[in-house]
Write a protein that holds these residues in place. Sequence first.
Motif, PDB file in Angstrom:
ATOM      1  N   MET A   1       0.637  -1.121  -0.047  1.00 27.84           N
ATOM      2  CA  MET A   1      -0.058  -0.085  -0.093  1.00 27.84           C
ATOM      3  C   MET A   1       0.857   1.258  -0.189  1.00 27.84           C
ATOM      4  SD  MET A   1      -3.303   0.085  -0.019  1.00 27.84           S
ATOM      5  CE  MET A   1      -3.999   1.185   0.790  1.00 27.84           C
ATOM      6  N   ALA A   2       0.631   2.046  -0.977  1.00 30.85           N
ATOM      7  CA  ALA A   2       1.413   3.590  -0.987  1.00 30.85           C
ATOM      8  C   ALA A   2       0.332   4.407  -1.258  1.00 30.85           C
ATOM      9  CB  ALA A   2       2.446   3.228  -1.942  1.00 30.85           C
ATOM     10  N   ASP A   3      -0.397   4.666  -0.167  1.00 30.63           N
ATOM     11  CA  ASP A   3      -1.127   6.065  -0.306  1.00 30.63           C
ATOM     12  C   ASP A   3      -0.307   7.280   0.332  1.00 30.63           C
ATOM     13  OD1 ASP A   3      -1.314   4.487   2.148  1.00 30.63           O
ATOM     14  OD2 ASP A   3      -3.120   5.408   2.661  1.00 30.63           O
ATOM     15  N   ILE A   4      -0.678   8.346  -0.138  1.00 27.89           N
ATOM     16  CA  ILE A   4      -0.127   9.271   0.126  1.00 27.89           C
ATOM     17  C   ILE A   4      -1.013  10.193   0.982  1.00 27.89           C
ATOM     18  CG2 ILE A   4       1.542  11.442  -0.535  1.00 27.89           C
ATOM     19  CD1 ILE A   4       2.042   9.524  -3.136  1.00 27.89           C
ATOM     20  N   HIS A   5      -0.583  10.784   2.040  1.00 30.66           N
ATOM     21  CA  HIS A   5      -1.322  12.073   2.848  1.00 30.66           C
ATOM     22  C   HIS A   5      -0.404  13.198   2.981  1.00 30.66           C
ATOM     23  CE1 HIS A   5      -4.835   9.475   3.854  1.00 30.66           C
ATOM     24  NE2 HIS A   5      -3.818   8.515   3.810  1.00 30.66           N
ATOM     25  N   LEU A   6      -0.951  14.050   2.395  1.00 31.44           N
ATOM     26  CA  LEU A   6      -0.369  15.466   2.729  1.00 31.44           C
ATOM     27  C   LEU A   6      -1.106  16.331   3.728  1.00 31.44           C
ATOM     28  CD1 LEU A   6       0.785  16.590  -1.020  1.00 31.44           C
ATOM     29  CD2 LEU A   6       1.879  15.235   0.574  1.00 31.44           C
ATOM     30  N   ASP A   7      -0.401  16.554   4.836  1.00 31.82           N
ATOM     31  CA  ASP A   7      -1.037  17.479   5.673  1.00 31.82           C
ATOM     32  C   ASP A   7      -0.528  18.696   5.960  1.00 31.82           C
ATOM     33  OD1 ASP A   7      -2.697  17.719   8.010  1.00 31.82           O
ATOM     34  OD2 ASP A   7      -1.645  16.569   9.459  1.00 31.82           O
ATOM     35  N   ALA A   8      -1.381  19.780   5.750  1.00 27.33           N
ATOM     36  CA  ALA A   8      -0.976  21.227   5.603  1.00 27.33           C
ATOM     37  C   ALA A   8       0.488  21.506   5.485  1.00 27.33           C
ATOM     38  CB  ALA A   8      -1.160  21.641   7.262  1.00 27.33           C
ATOM     39  N   VAL A   9       0.832  20.729   4.272  1.00 26.27           N
ATOM     40  CA  VAL A   9       2.332  20.979   3.742  1.00 26.27           C
ATOM     41  C   VAL A   9       2.613  22.275   3.305  1.00 26.27           C
ATOM     42  CG1 VAL A   9       4.040  20.423   2.063  1.00 26.27           C
ATOM     43  CG2 VAL A   9       2.446  18.560   3.290  1.00 26.27           C
ATOM     44  N   THR A  10       3.484  23.019   3.813  1.00 23.73           N
ATOM     45  CA  THR A  10       3.773  24.512   3.566  1.00 23.73           C
ATOM     46  C   THR A  10       5.461  24.552   3.147  1.00 23.73           C
ATOM     47  OG1 THR A  10       1.958  25.268   4.951  1.00 23.73           O
ATOM     48  CG2 THR A  10       3.842  26.990   4.531  1.00 23.73           C
ATOM     49  N   LYS A  11       5.673  25.312   2.306  1.00 18.51           N
ATOM     50  CA  LYS A  11       6.748  25.753   1.839  1.00 18.51           C
ATOM     51  C   LYS A  11       7.069  27.347   1.701  1.00 18.51           C
ATOM     52  CE  LYS A  11      11.079  25.296   1.214  1.00 18.51           C
ATOM     53  NZ  LYS A  11      12.031  24.520   2.180  1.00 18.51           N
ATOM     54  N   ILE A  12       7.936  28.039   2.380  1.00 17.21           N
ATOM     55  CA  ILE A  12       8.070  29.424   2.391  1.00 17.21           C
ATOM     56  C   ILE A  12       9.450  29.769   1.673  1.00 17.21           C
ATOM     57  CG2 ILE A  12       8.136  31.659   3.461  1.00 17.21           C
ATOM     58  CD1 ILE A  12       6.225  30.062   5.861  1.00 17.21           C
ATOM     59  N   PHE A  13       9.378  30.474   0.620  1.00 15.72           N
ATOM     60  CA  PHE A  13      10.863  30.982   0.077  1.00 15.72           C
ATOM     61  C   PHE A  13      11.214  32.268   0.792  1.00 15.72           C
ATOM     62  CE2 PHE A  13      10.134  27.559  -3.501  1.00 15.72           C
ATOM     63  CZ  PHE A  13      10.990  26.635  -2.708  1.00 15.72           C
ATOM     64  N   GLY A  14      12.370  32.591   1.167  1.00 14.05           N
ATOM     65  CA  GLY A  14      12.645  33.807   1.596  1.00 14.05           C
ATOM     66  C   GLY A  14      11.528  34.046   2.887  1.00 14.05           C
ATOM     67  N   LYS A  15      10.997  35.273   3.181  1.00 11.46           N
ATOM     68  CA  LYS A  15      10.193  35.360   4.286  1.00 11.46           C
ATOM     69  C   LYS A  15       8.956  35.519   3.809  1.00 11.46           C
ATOM     70  CE  LYS A  15      13.521  37.636   7.432  1.00 11.46           C
ATOM     71  NZ  LYS A  15      14.433  38.709   7.540  1.00 11.46           N
ATOM     72  N   GLN A  16       8.598  35.858   2.623  1.00 10.72           N
ATOM     73  CA  GLN A  16       6.932  36.144   2.352  1.00 10.72           C
ATOM     74  C   GLN A  16       6.528  34.944   1.495  1.00 10.72           C
ATOM     75  OE1 GLN A  16       5.365  39.044   3.500  1.00 10.72           O
ATOM     76  NE2 GLN A  16       7.167  39.519   4.770  1.00 10.72           N
ATOM     77  N   VAL A  17       7.214  34.375   0.516  1.00 13.09           N
ATOM     78  CA  VAL A  17       6.670  33.856  -0.506  1.00 13.09           C
ATOM     79  C   VAL A  17       6.097  32.545  -0.079  1.00 13.09           C
ATOM     80  CG1 VAL A  17       6.871  33.099  -3.015  1.00 13.09           C
ATOM     81  CG2 VAL A  17       8.405  35.165  -2.218  1.00 13.09           C
ATOM     82  N   ARG A  18       4.968  32.480  -0.193  1.00 19.39           N
ATOM     83  CA  ARG A  18       4.299  31.148   0.280  1.00 19.39           C
ATOM     84  C   ARG A  18       4.132  30.028  -1.012  1.00 19.39           C
ATOM     85  NH1 ARG A  18       1.894  29.665   5.028  1.00 19.39           N
ATOM     86  NH2 ARG A  18       2.075  31.013   6.709  1.00 19.39           N
ATOM     87  N   ALA A  19       5.418  29.512  -1.351  1.00 21.90           N
ATOM     88  CA  ALA A  19       5.172  28.526  -2.553  1.00 21.90           C
ATOM     89  C   ALA A  19       4.301  27.485  -2.333  1.00 21.90           C
ATOM     90  CB  ALA A  19       6.761  27.999  -2.845  1.00 21.90           C
ATOM     91  N   VAL A  20       4.191  26.911  -1.323  1.00 26.35           N
ATOM     92  CA  VAL A  20       3.075  25.910  -1.100  1.00 26.35           C
ATOM     93  C   VAL A  20       2.398  26.224   0.197  1.00 26.35           C
ATOM     94  CG1 VAL A  20       2.684  23.558  -0.778  1.00 26.35           C
ATOM     95  CG2 VAL A  20       4.222  24.291  -2.347  1.00 26.35           C
ATOM     96  N   ASP A  21       1.005  26.423   0.312  1.00 25.45           N
ATOM     97  CA  ASP A  21       0.452  27.018   1.293  1.00 25.45           C
ATOM     98  C   ASP A  21      -0.695  25.776   2.209  1.00 25.45           C
ATOM     99  OD1 ASP A  21      -0.479  28.890   3.120  1.00 25.45           O
ATOM    100  OD2 ASP A  21      -1.539  30.109   1.794  1.00 25.45           O
ATOM    101  N   ARG A  22      -0.170  25.281   3.084  1.00 23.95           N
ATOM    102  CA  ARG A  22      -1.080  24.551   3.794  1.00 23.95           C
ATOM    103  C   ARG A  22      -2.034  23.545   2.692  1.00 23.95           C
ATOM    104  NH1 ARG A  22      -4.069  29.263   6.389  1.00 23.95           N
ATOM    105  NH2 ARG A  22      -2.673  30.231   4.802  1.00 23.95           N
ATOM    106  N   VAL A  23      -1.029  22.714   1.900  1.00 22.15           N
ATOM    107  CA  VAL A  23      -1.609  21.953   0.961  1.00 22.15           C
ATOM    108  C   VAL A  23      -2.245  20.648   1.959  1.00 22.15           C
ATOM    109  CG1 VAL A  23      -1.140  20.130  -0.752  1.00 22.15           C
ATOM    110  CG2 VAL A  23      -0.787  22.918  -1.017  1.00 22.15           C
ATOM    111  N   GLU A  24      -3.595  20.212   1.708  1.00 21.62           N
ATOM    112  CA  GLU A  24      -3.946  18.884   2.063  1.00 21.62           C
ATOM    113  C   GLU A  24      -4.267  18.131   0.825  1.00 21.62           C
ATOM    114  OE1 GLU A  24      -4.573  18.490   5.334  1.00 21.62           O
ATOM    115  OE2 GLU A  24      -4.393  20.316   6.047  1.00 21.62           O
TER     116      GLU A  24
END
Lengths: 362, 316
Positions: A1-24
């Motif tokens: 079984m290889a199901d994938i769960h992303l839970d509020a995944v976030t990536k911020i570049f620099g200080k401001q840029v939310r490249a990925v914002d709380r992805v479910e």
Amino acid sequence: MADIHLDAVTKIFGKQVRAVDRVELTIADQEFMVLLGPSGCGKTTLMRMIAGLEYPDGGRIRIGGRDVTDLPPRKRPIAMVFQSYAVFPHLTVADNISFGLRMRHTPKADIRRRVEEVAGLVQLGPYLERFPAQLSGGQRQRVAVARAVVMEPDVLLMDEPLSNLDALLRLTFRAELKRLVAELKTTTIYVTHDQVEALSLGDRIAVMREGRIIQVDAPMAVYDRPVNEFVGGFIGNPPMNYLRGRIERDGGTARVMIGEHALPVPPEARPDTAGDVLVGIRAEHVTASDRAVAGAIEARTEVVEPLGPQLLVTALVGDQRIKLLTHPDFAIQPDQPIWLQPDPGKLRWFDTGTREAIVPSV
Amino acid sequence: MRSTTGGRSSCPLPSAPFPLSSVICRLTAELTLKAHKLGWAPYLLLLPSLAFLAIFFAAPMIQAFGLAFQNGDGEWSTVSIRTMLDDAAFWRSLRTTLLLIVLVIPIQFTLAMTMALVVNAKLKGSGLWLYIFAIPLGISELSAGIIWFAIFTERGWLNSFLEGLGIVDRPIIFLNYQEPLLILLAIVLAEAWRATSIIMIILVAGLQSIPKDYLEAADMLGATTWQKIWRVILPLLRPSIQVALILRTILAFQVFATVIALAGRGLTTLSAESYRWYGDLQNSNVAAAYASLILLLSVISTLFFLWLVPANQDRV
């Protein structure tokens, strides 16, 4: 079984840029999930976090029930096909394909058997002793796919694998890739900005914009029922038409007006709101006639483009532009009157302020 | 990614792993193609550098070869060569020179590779490391020799340091002419300190030209850091390694000032002998014979490294 769960995944570049914002996002075992969006929407960053090449600034990633967020790439049950292919130029095709197995110290006999097996699968059998410089772009791409597939990963990641190929090859490979992945039954995440690829390959499509997932659904569901103006415009070629309209209510009866024209829309296909709306309709859901038809909207043709299987007509409804696809034999010239009948069941409604879809409640 | 030119298609496919013939064929084809388009302009543009090389390198080189095969009266003869070979110092100087190369270069490469990887790791302040590592590059060979002499000499820094710590009672004589091995080690140290960073710079430039995707692909395929260095970075770095090896070895054949500063006449090298014959013994013919030998050895080592580390890979 290889199901994938992303839970509020976030990536911020620099200080401001939310490249990925709380992805479910939850991806089922053996599912082919396409991450689709314009460049800069965060789809590649999201994939790189699943791969382990980027560390998220927030959220957790689980694969097959195991939290892999803190694991380096090599400890994750994942293989990846890079956009640039990243086929090692100093190694032969066979050595490229076997690279990962050799890193794992797989027995030599096993390596040979599996390399030959996978090479056959992607039609690289006769090229095993060649160097990448002696291969065409398409063949290099196959090496990149073979190198990932031979690892028998739980999850296969593909980052725009077709974008460096020319149009014809892309078409061939798309079908080949779909066959291969269906055969392997590996959970796959595929990143692309090409909506045609997304529609043709995915079991489901996750449409991304500005670091967020805005719609996840089966390809045709995303195509038919976009959640907002952006999705409808991004998916489909030509993009969905949007006409400024108005819902006028007079006691129990309501009329949908496009400019001066009343659109015949049955009540069950009509939103319960009143006032301005954005009416969305796909180009292939408009019937065109060169003679006046009762209830049809009168428009004027502007451009006529033969596409082969269809004719793409651009017409003006008042001051609003609409594109429609007709039968290729439809004899129409630019700057002629034309009568349009949108399929009422295919009409979509959007709020003029939020640009979000309004779903008829009935 | 390279574009396909018409000239390439006629070339045979390269035979692994060293497709020299095909590369030359491809190059020639491309040059011919370009020459057609550009006429004489490229050659005209090359002229100044060609003139520079001819006047300051080719002419003196030919002159030196000429001198080496003449006697003191300017007649053709092998007497100068024979004088060189029969001289007691010849074999000692050749041995020292080769020994230095064999000792210094592996040390330098290991150090330089480590330093280059540190600089390239993009850690915080890695730019600063590059500058720190590059400091010895700004110091001349002779100054470097004198610095290390000041460290190792009887009243030098190392002895003061050891005495200060109470480890030794009286100064150790490191640069003892009775102990050529110790002097040799001091020279190795000085040379490693002085000339490692030039190799590092070449390797850093090479590392930076390796696309990040290759390393990430290796990551995804389960390679550990060591496996990445051995299986991906070093093979892809071959062109830089080749350049660095050739450059460093050629410079090592010319090693002179460091040796003079640390060893005086205690140890001699080929270039020191050349200098002695030219200066002290006033025989420019034998001096030229030594110079020609250095050149010959440089050429041989260059060819050796071209063969050992073939740089032309089938780059995508």
